[in-house]
Write an enzyme that holds these catalytic residues in place. Structure first.
Site, mmCIF file in Angstrom:
data_model
loop_
_atom_site.group_PDB
_atom_site.id
_atom_site.type_symbol
_atom_site.label_atom_id
_atom_site.label_comp_id
_atom_site.label_asym_id
_atom_site.label_seq_id
_atom_site.Cartn_x
_atom_site.Cartn_y
_atom_site.Cartn_z
ATOM 1 N N CYS A 24 -41.001 2.293 148.127
ATOM 2 C CA CYS A 24 -42.137 2.144 149.033
ATOM 3 C C CYS A 24 -43.366 2.816 148.425
ATOM 4 O O CYS A 24 -43.293 3.426 147.353
ATOM 5 C CB CYS A 24 -41.835 2.757 150.403
ATOM 6 S SG CYS A 24 -41.567 4.542 150.346
ATOM 7 N N CYS A 29 -43.208 6.451 147.392
ATOM 8 C CA CYS A 29 -42.563 6.724 146.096
ATOM 9 C C CYS A 29 -43.591 6.687 144.965
ATOM 10 O O CYS A 29 -43.662 7.599 144.130
ATOM 11 C CB CYS A 29 -41.464 5.703 145.819
ATOM 12 S SG CYS A 29 -40.094 5.725 146.979
ATOM 13 N N CYS A 49 -26.018 -8.093 102.101
ATOM 14 C CA CYS A 49 -24.580 -7.829 102.164
ATOM 15 C C CYS A 49 -24.295 -6.819 103.264
ATOM 16 O O CYS A 49 -25.203 -6.328 103.943
ATOM 17 C CB CYS A 49 -24.046 -7.316 100.830
ATOM 18 S SG CYS A 49 -24.642 -5.670 100.408
ATOM 19 N N CYS A 92 -26.140 -3.505 103.494
ATOM 20 C CA CYS A 92 -27.491 -3.550 104.077
ATOM 21 C C CYS A 92 -27.437 -3.367 105.587
ATOM 22 O O CYS A 92 -28.154 -2.543 106.162
ATOM 23 C CB CYS A 92 -28.167 -4.885 103.763
ATOM 24 S SG CYS A 92 -28.447 -5.194 102.017
ATOM 25 N N ASP A 150 -6.266 -12.671 142.039
ATOM 26 C CA ASP A 150 -6.640 -12.789 143.440
ATOM 27 C C ASP A 150 -6.197 -14.169 143.940
ATOM 28 O O ASP A 150 -6.234 -15.143 143.190
ATOM 29 C CB ASP A 150 -8.156 -12.640 143.579
ATOM 30 C CG ASP A 150 -8.635 -12.943 144.988
ATOM 31 O OD1 ASP A 150 -8.130 -12.306 145.920
ATOM 32 O OD2 ASP A 150 -9.500 -13.821 145.148
ATOM 33 N N ASP A 196 -12.847 -13.895 142.148
ATOM 34 C CA ASP A 196 -14.139 -14.540 142.322
ATOM 35 C C ASP A 196 -14.946 -13.986 143.486
ATOM 36 O O ASP A 196 -16.081 -14.398 143.698
ATOM 37 C CB ASP A 196 -13.955 -16.055 142.533
ATOM 38 C CG ASP A 196 -13.360 -16.374 143.901
ATOM 39 O OD1 ASP A 196 -12.687 -15.488 144.471
ATOM 40 O OD2 ASP A 196 -13.585 -17.491 144.395
ATOM 41 N N ASP A 242 -13.240 -8.467 145.000
ATOM 42 C CA ASP A 242 -12.523 -8.335 143.723
ATOM 43 C C ASP A 242 -13.256 -7.433 142.735
ATOM 44 O O ASP A 242 -12.677 -7.034 141.723
ATOM 45 C CB ASP A 242 -12.321 -9.711 143.074
ATOM 46 C CG ASP A 242 -11.479 -10.639 143.928
ATOM 47 O OD1 ASP A 242 -10.517 -10.156 144.536
ATOM 48 O OD2 ASP A 242 -11.808 -11.840 143.998
#
Length: 807
Positions: free
Chosen positions: A24, A27, A91, A94, A499, A701, A705
Site C-alpha cells: 500500500c 509501505c 572449449c 573457456c 494423486d 494437479d 498436491d
C-alpha cells in the site's frame, strides 16, 4: 533487460531497483523515508511499478548499504535473471573459467553453457549491474550480449553469417594445405619423410594458414591466458607454432633437417574443419526450440469495429489482450484465448504430444501455435506475444537446457586443469625423447602430437549437448523439464506417489451405473433425477444433467426446488414430492427401502437414491439408485503397468473415503493406496517413503498436491491443473495422462544414457590418445584430425536423441 541500472554523473550515482513486499501507499512512503535517511541519498519510491529510483554519493553511501536499508525496512530487492549470448568460447576450459569469473562477483550465481554459448545469471540488483556483468565477461576475454525476445532472430542471423565466414576460411585453408598433404602419403604408411616440394614453397603455402586461418587460435589463447586460464586454443597454438617455427629456423639457417610445414598447416586446417562441423552440429541441437518458436504465426486476422466487423490482417506483435481474432481452416492460432463461436478440430501435438485432433467449440480454450484443421473460429485473445503458453514452454525449456546435471561436475573439474596437465605431459614427452637419445626433431614431433591430440572440448560438450537435444525433444512431446538435475533424479525414480483426482481419474464426476426399482425404466429414473437437479450447480447435478443430455433424455419442470446442504435436493414434480440424495436423507423422509443400500453399488462410487416422498408411508417409494464416480482415465491402468515395467512402484494417495479409493486402485491395478489423506499428510507420506532410501516422485494437479510435490525428490505436475501445482513441479506434463510420467522417465533414461556414452568416449579418447601420441605412434596430422573429430562425434551422438519417441 535491466532489472536494475546504475549511472554516474560527476560524484552522483543513481540506482533503479525493483522492490518486493510493498502492499500500500504507507509501505512506499515508509521505504522512501528510510532511504532518504542515508547520508547523500535522494530516493523516490513508486508503488505502482514497485521500483525505487535512488541517487546517492558513493563517497558517503554504497549501493550495498542502500540494498541493506531496503531489507531493514521490511522489503526486499528480488534477485533478477539475465541471459547472455557469449562469443569467443572454444572449449570446456573457456566455459569453466568464465563461470568462475562471474561467480566471483558479489551477489551473482552464474551457469555457462558451452553447447548453447549462453550464460544464465541470477544477480542481486544494487550489488552489481548488467553493465558490470557484461564488462566482467569482456575482461575474461569473451563477448556478451543480453538476450531479449527481439534478439533471437538477430542472434540466429549472426551465427549463420559466422558459419559462412568460417566455411570460406576453411575452404581457402584447405586449398593451401592440400599440396602439402600430397607429399605425406608415403610417410603416413611408415616410410621416411620425403619431400618433392621446395622448402621455400612449403613456407609460402603454410604461412597464411598458420597466421590467417590460425589467427583465432592465437587470439583465443591470448584472451585465455590474459584471463588467468588456458584452453584448447593454447594447445593448438603451441603445437602448430612449434612445428612451424622449427621449420622456419631450418630454412633460415640452412640446417640439415626436415621441415614440418605440412604438420602445422594440416593441424590448423583439420581443427578448423572440426570446429566448423561442431558449430553446424550444435546449431541442430536447438532445432526443437526454433521449431516451437516457428509455430507462432507472423500475422493474424483481427476484427475491427466490433462483432461482425471487418477482419484486418495485422502482425502478431501488434495484437492486444481483448482483441477478437478469426482463425480460418488450415491456419495456426495466433493467441491464447477462448472460443467465442464456431466449431473445429485443432492439432495440439506440438504442445501436448497428443497426436489426435481435439474438438473445439464456444467456451473452449485454445493456445497459440496449434493448427486449426477444418472449421472457422472466433477467438477472444487472453494471452498474446511472449505471454502465451507456447512462449512459456520455450522459456522453460531454454532455462532447463542451460542448467547443469550433477554428473557434469566431474567433467568440469577435469576441464579446469586439463590444458596445464597436457602442456606438462608434452614437456615430459619432449624431455623423455631427448634424453633417450633422440634428435631435436625426433623429440619435437611426439610433443606436438600430444599438444594437438588432447581434446577438452569433448568433455565439455558431453553433457550439455545431450541435455539440450533431449529436453528440446521432450518439449515437442509435451514433457517440460525445469532442470537437468530433475532429469537426473527422474532417471533413478523407484516410487511414484499418485494423486487420484485429475491424475488417475478424469477429475469430474460422471454417471457410471443406474439401478432402477422394479417397474421403473432406466430412462425414466435418469430423467426424473436430472429434472430435479436443474436448479443445482453441484458437481453431482452437473454429472446427471450431462448424462441426460448425452442419452437424449427429456427434462420436466420442477417447482418448489430446495437444496438441503450436505444431504440432497427435493422439489415438486406433477404434484408429487420428489427427493434425491443420500440413503439416510431418503430414509428419514419415510422411504424405507432406502435403508438397504446395495454394497456392490457403494463400492463403485458415490450412490444417491431417488424416491417419491409422502407423509403416508405407504405412498413413499424408492425409484432407484444412481451411481456417480470420478471415472478412471482410459489410459491409467496401462500407464501404471508401464511404470511397473520400468521398475517404478505406484502408490495412490487420496482424500476420498476407503471404498472409493479401493475401487479406483483396483481398476488402475495399483496395489498400494492410502485413503482420507489430508494435503499435509500427503507431504508426510512422501517424506516417509524418502526415509526408506527411495527416490520418490509425486504426480498431481491440484492445489492440495503442492506440499507433496515440493516434498518429493522429483515432482510431476499436470498442465491442466492449478498454477500452484505447476509452480511446485520439477517436470510439467502438457497431457493430463499418467503415461506422460512414464514418458518423462523414459526420456530421462535416454538422455542420461547418452551423457554416459559421451563422457565414456571423451575420457576413453583422451586416456588412449595421449599415451599413443607421447610414444611417437601418432603423426601430428593424424592427431589433429582425431582431435577435430572427437568433439564432432560427441555432438553427433547427442543428436540421435532427436529421433527418440516414447515406447
Amino acid at each position: 533487460m535491466n532489472a536494475s541500472s546504475e549511472s554516474v554523473s560527476g560524484q552522483v550515482c543513481s540506482l533503479d531497483l525493483p522492490i518486493a513486499g510493498m502492499t500500500c501507499a504507507a509501505c512506499s512512503t515508509r521505504l522512501e523515508k528510510n532511504l532518504n535517511k542515508l547520508e547523500g541519498v535522494t530516493a523516490k519510491v513508486n508503488l505502482a511499478v514497485e521500483r525505487a529510483r535512488v541517487e546517492y554519493d558513493p563517497r558517503t553511501t554504497s549501493a550495498s548499504a542502500i540494498v541493506e536499508q531496503v531489507k531493514k525496512t521490511g522489503f526486499s530487492v528480488p534477485p533478477q535473471i539475465l541471459d547472455l549470448a557469449i562469443g569467443g568460447m572454444t572449449c570446456a576450459a573457456c566455459s569453466t573459467r568464465l563461470e568462475k569469473v562471474l561467480n566471483r562477483l558479489p551477489g551473482v550465481e552464474a551457469r555457462v553453457n558451452l553447447a548453447t554459448e549462453k550464460a544464465r545469471l541470477r544477480y542481486q540488483p544494487g550489488l552489481v549491474t548488467v553493465d558490470d556483468l557484461v564488462a566482467a565477461v569482456a575482461r575474461a576475454g569473451f563477448t556478451a550480449t543480453p538476450i531479449t525476445e527481439t534478439s533471437r532472430a538477430e542472434e540466429k542471423a549472426r551465427k549463420e553469417a559466422e558459419y559462412r565466414q568460417e566455411l570460406r576460411v576453411f575452404t581457402i585453408s584447405a586449398l593451401l594445405t592440400l599440396p602439402l598433404l600430397a607429399q605425406m602419403g608415403p610417410m603416413l604408411t611408415g616410410a621416411a619423410h620425403v619431400s618433392w616440394m621446395p622448402p621455400w614453397l612449403q613456407w609460402l603455402l603454410a604461412t597464411p594458414v598458420q597466421f590467417w586461418s590460425g589467427r583465432r587460435f592465437y587470439t583465443g589463447a591470448w584472451n585465455s591466458l590474459r584471463g588467468g586460464g588456458a584452453n584448447m586454443d593454447v594447445l593448438v597454438a603451441l603445437g602448430t607454432s612449434a612445428a612451424y617455427l622449427f621449420s622456419v629456423v631450418v630454412i633460415l639457417f640452412a640446417l640439415d633437417e626436415h621441415v614440418y610445414f605440412e604438420a602445422s598447416a594440416a593441424v590448423v586446417t583439420l581443427v578448423r574443419l572440426g570446429k566448423l562441423l561442431e558449430v553446424r552440429a550444435k546449431s541442430r541441437t536447438s532445432a526443437a526450440i526454433e521449431q516451437l518458436i516457428g509455430l507462432q504465426p507472423r500475422t493474424a486476422w483481427v476484427e475491427k469495429g466490433g462483432e461482425g466487423g471487418e477482419a484486418v490482417e495485422v502482425d502478431t506483435i501488434l495484437l492486444k489482450v481483448g482483441d477478437v481474432v478469426r482463425v480460418r481452416a488450415g491456419e495456426r492460432v495466433p493467441v491464447d484465448g477462448r472460443v467465442l463461436d464456431g466449431t473445429s478440430s485443432l492439432d495440439e501435438s506440438m504442445l501436448t504430444g497428443e497426436s489426435l485432433p481435439v474438438a473445439k467449440k464456444a467456451g473452449d480454450t485454445v493456445h497459440a501455435g496449434t493448427q486449426n484443421l477444418d472449421g472457422s473460429l472466433r477467438v477472444h485473445a487472453e494471452g498474446v506475444g511472449v505471454h502465451t503458453q507456447l512462449m512459456e514452454i520455450v522459456r522453460l525449456t531454454e532455462a532447463a537446457q542451460g542448467s547443469k546435471a550433477p554428473i557434469q561436475k566431474l567433467a568440469d573439474r577435469i576441464s579446469s586443469v586439463f590444458v596445464p596437465a597436457v602442456v606438462v605431459i608434452a614437456l615430459i614427452t619432449f624431455a623423455g625423447w631427448w634424453l633417450a637419445g633422440g634428435s631435436f626433431t625426433d623429440s619435437l614431433i611426439p610433443a606436438v602430437a600430444v599438444l594437438v591430440i588432447a581434446c577438452p572440448c569433448a568433455l565439455g560438450l558431453a553433457t550439455p549437448t545431450a541435455v539440450m537435444v533431449g529436453l528440446g525433444r521432450g518439449a515437442q512431446l509435451g514433457v517440460l523439464v525445469r532442470s537437468a538435475e530433475a532429469l537426473e533424479r527422474a532417471e533413478r525414480l523407484s516410487v511414484l506417489a499418485v494423486d487420484k483426482t485429475g491424475t488417475l481419474t478424469e477429475g469430474r464426476m460422471a454417471l457410471v451405473a443406474l439401478s432402477p426399482a422394479a417397474g421403473v425404466e432406466e430412462e425414466r429414473l435418469l430423467g426424473l433425477a436430472a429434472s430435479l437437479e436443474q436448479g443445482s450447480n453441484h458437481p453431482l447435478a452437473q454429472a446427471l444433467l450431462n448424462a441426460a443430455r448425452e442419452r437424449g433424455v427429456g427434462l420436466e419442470t420442477v417447482v418448489d426446488f430446495e437444496n438441503v446442504s450436505g444431504h440432497g435436493v427435493r422439489g415438486t414434480l406433477g404434484g408429487h414430492r420428489l427427493m434425491l440424495g443420500a440413503a439416510d436423507f431418503l430414509a428419514d423422509a419415510g422411504i424405507r427401502e432406502a435403508r438397504a443400500l446395495p454394497e456392490d453399488l457403494a463400492a463403485r462410487g458415490t450412490v444417491v437414491g431417488l424416491g417419491w416422498a409422502s407423509q403416508d408411508p405407504s405412498g413413499a417409494k424408492l425409484l432407484g439408485w444412481l451411481v456417480l464416480a470420478d471415472r478412471l482415465r482410459d489410459t491409467s491402468r496401462a500407464a501404471v503397468a508401464r511404470l511397473a515395467r520400468q521398475g517404478v512402484r505406484a502408490i495412490m494417495l487420496t482424500g476420498d473415503q476407503q471404498s472409493t479409493a479401493a475401487a479406483i486402485a483396483r481398476q488402475a491395478g495399483i496395489l498400494e493406496w492410502r485413503a482420507r489423506v489430508k494435503p499435509q499428510d500427503k507431504a508426510a507420506a512422501v517424506a516417509a517413503l524418502k526415509a526408506e532410501g527411495k527416490i520418490v516422485g509425486m504426480a498431481g494437479d491440484g492445489v492440495n498436491d503442492a506440499p507433496a510435490l515440493a516434498s518429493a525428490d522429483v515432482s510431476f505436475g499436470m498442465a491442466s491443473g492449478s498454477d500452484i501445482a505447476l509452480e511446485a513441479a520439477d517436470i510439467t506434463l502438457m497431457r493430463s495422462d499418467l503415461n506422460s510420467v512414464a514418458d518423462a522417465v523414459e526420456l530421462s533414461r535416454a538422455v542420461m544414457g547418452k551423457i554416459r556414452q559421451n563422457l565414456f568416449f571423451a575420457f576413453f579418447y583422451n586416456v588412449l590418445a595421449l599415451p599413443l601420441a607421447a610414444l611417437g605412434m601418432l603423426n601430428p596430422v593424424i592427431a589433429g584430425a582425431a582431435m577435430a573429430l572427437s568433439s564432432v562425434s560427441v555432438v553427433s551422438n547427442s543428436l540421435l536423441l532427436k529421433r527418440w519417441r516414447p515406447r
